[in-house]
Design a protein around this motif. Sequence first.
Motif, PDB file in Angstrom:
ATOM      1  N   LYS A 138       2.263   1.749  -3.331  1.00 39.99           N
ATOM      2  CA  LYS A 138       1.551   2.145  -4.407  1.00 39.99           C
ATOM      3  C   LYS A 138       1.309   3.661  -3.996  1.00 39.99           C
ATOM      4  O   LYS A 138       1.301   4.358  -5.193  1.00 39.99           O
ATOM      5  CB  LYS A 138       0.170   1.383  -4.069  1.00 39.99           C
ATOM      6  N   GLN A 155       0.738  -1.305  -0.020  1.00 38.51           N
ATOM      7  CA  GLN A 155      -0.119   0.093   0.142  1.00 38.51           C
ATOM      8  C   GLN A 155       0.943   1.396   0.084  1.00 38.51           C
ATOM      9  O   GLN A 155       0.668   2.336  -0.681  1.00 38.51           O
ATOM     10  CB  GLN A 155      -1.018  -0.018   1.332  1.00 38.51           C
ATOM     11  N   LYS A 189       3.964   5.657  -5.618  1.00 36.81           N
ATOM     12  CA  LYS A 189       4.235   5.229  -7.129  1.00 36.81           C
ATOM     13  C   LYS A 189       5.648   4.438  -7.387  1.00 36.81           C
ATOM     14  O   LYS A 189       6.171   4.577  -8.213  1.00 36.81           O
ATOM     15  CB  LYS A 189       4.223   6.713  -7.979  1.00 36.81           C
TER      16      LYS A 189
END
Lengths: 577, 120
Positions: free
Chosen positions: A557, A554, A560
């Motif tokens: 993510k 997470q 990026k």
Amino acid sequence: MTAAINMTGETMNGGVGVAGGTAGRDGSTQYRADISLEVHVELKTRTKIFCDCPNSFGAPPNTNVCPVCLGLPGSLPVLNRAALEYAVRAALALNCTISPETVFARKNYFYPDLPKGYQISQSDKPVGTNGWVEIEGEGGANGSANGGAGAKKRIRIRRVHLEEDAGKSFHGAAAAAIGTATGAEDTSGDTASASGLPGSSGTSVPSPDAEADTGVAPAPEASPAGPGSDYSLLDFNRCGVPLIEIVSEIDLTSGEEARAYLQKLRTILSYTDVSDLKIEEGSLRCDANVSIRPVSSAELGVRSEVKNIGSFRGVKMALEYEIARQREVLESGKRPTLDTRRWDEKRARTTLLRSKEEANDYRYFPEPDLVPTYIDEAFVAEVRRGLPELPDAKLARLVAEDDLAPYNADVIASSPALAAFYEKGAAKVAQGATPAKVDAKRTFSNWVIGDFLSRLNAAGKSIEESPVTPEGLAGLVNLIGQGTISGKIAKDVFEEMFATGKAAEAIVKEKGLAQITDSGAIAAVVDQVIAANPGPVADFKAGKDRAIGFLVGQVMKLTKGQASPELVNKLLREKLV
Amino acid sequence: MVAGNPWLAARTWYNAIQKGGPFMPITRKDIDHVAKLALLDLSDAEKEKMVEQVGEIVGHFSRLSELDTKDVPPTSHTLPSVHNVLRPDIPGRTLPQDKALREAPDALKGYFKVPRVVEE
């Protein structure tokens, strides 16, 4: 280049062999196959072997010719020093003993691609004898993928000799195509009309063993009704091009072994730089002799000779076909005959060219137009000094000194161009890398045989044409080693490098791809993820260590992919404990 | 076997003569075989004549065996002092295409044209 790369892929799928030692259909008889290969290699000298005509591919027909290679009366051959040197170099690389005295012989036969009525070859005093190469033993193909643990098998080479190539002939449809091509009608000086022909299409395999007087079944598919069906056309540009013929002992036992042997020859010879080794242009050609016998029998079976093998895959397929065919003959109670057969790659089968009633009678005798050549030890020593490190030695060194996985080292050593790429880059990568967890050269080798090669193959480019230089790829690997980018981001950077030719550092800077190593910035995201995912957090606290993977994901993510995964992991654990 | 191969035959004669054995004459079978290899279309009468004439030639050469060659090493050439005749790998002049094809019985589009040979 591409061929070498592709073949490595083949090695990994290999080993399907119909091979020796397989049981008969009713399980009663086990057979083994006995195979030897005759490999012809065109030498890339500047001139032909016995005259000073240029040795070049693709010239207009009958323009690289002179009285010697046209076999005109009164002309005399003189041996090309470079051809002799190349032959000695190749023979040494194949572990041969060099003959102190080498002599040429006439091999007499009639076929229009050889205007003299004989081929100048060698008989009892070839340039080299008693050589060998090592291949992966049966089952070793998988072994090499798992780290090269497969047992080596030594294939003995009986001889390496020098000879002249024959001209190129066009029959049937190919001849008709030339005959009906539009262009100037008369032949004098009209070199342009024929030069546009694809050199290889419809050409026959050169036929040093051809006999004109045997009853041969014509190839019907090559002869559509048409003006070409009653003549053949000849181009003698290739006549007199130097060849070495490499004859193995009968040490091969399956199509797969034969393929591996041929591939190994090609690899070794590519390091000696004596030939272009282009199967598609005919500078590497292969004939195979194969027979089968019950495993209990000590006596060799009746062999067939398979000609026209045009690829590495073709060797394996042709031999497997022949082995199966001969087994059927034996099992039907018949006796195989001493055949010469032609491999038809399109139809994946061999067809009978001629049945030999008796052994070929070439009436070899010493070539009276050429004097013997003494090869002294000083010359042999000089040629030996000129040899580069050969693939087996290179593989061993890359494993021992660079600590590469044997599979990686094998792929890299299988091509001089790839090896040169690796070694140039590896020198840089060692300098630039911080003492990282992962050995820099190993990482670099993974990139070379992984992303780099597959990208090149996908683009249909050779190593020489690569937009990414060894130093450039080393720069990318160094960024990973220094922790500037993750391995995952590196793949995107590599794509960009390949597309634009820019340096890794420039792309990372331009696109802001450097990893976030500022723990303050990451800590904020970590807090955010912990707050948003109470479930996994609870799991982790309850002892499910794997739950942290989800949380790391997470964070990655949200950043990026630019956060350092190690740092994320460390921060998460600090906060959750 | 011997009859099928004149060179082997010659060697066998030679060996036989060396041992003081009988001289083996050329047979019709030898002539048939050599004519076939040389693509010579000989009539029966011509072949009979060849049996006689080639037999005489080979017989004549068998006299060589009267020499004592015990101390003479075998050679592939008659010029014992000449060897290693090599040329540098430098391209020279070639024949222009029209000259190359000038003596050809037939030519087409820069190629020598011959009666159709079977695909090898």
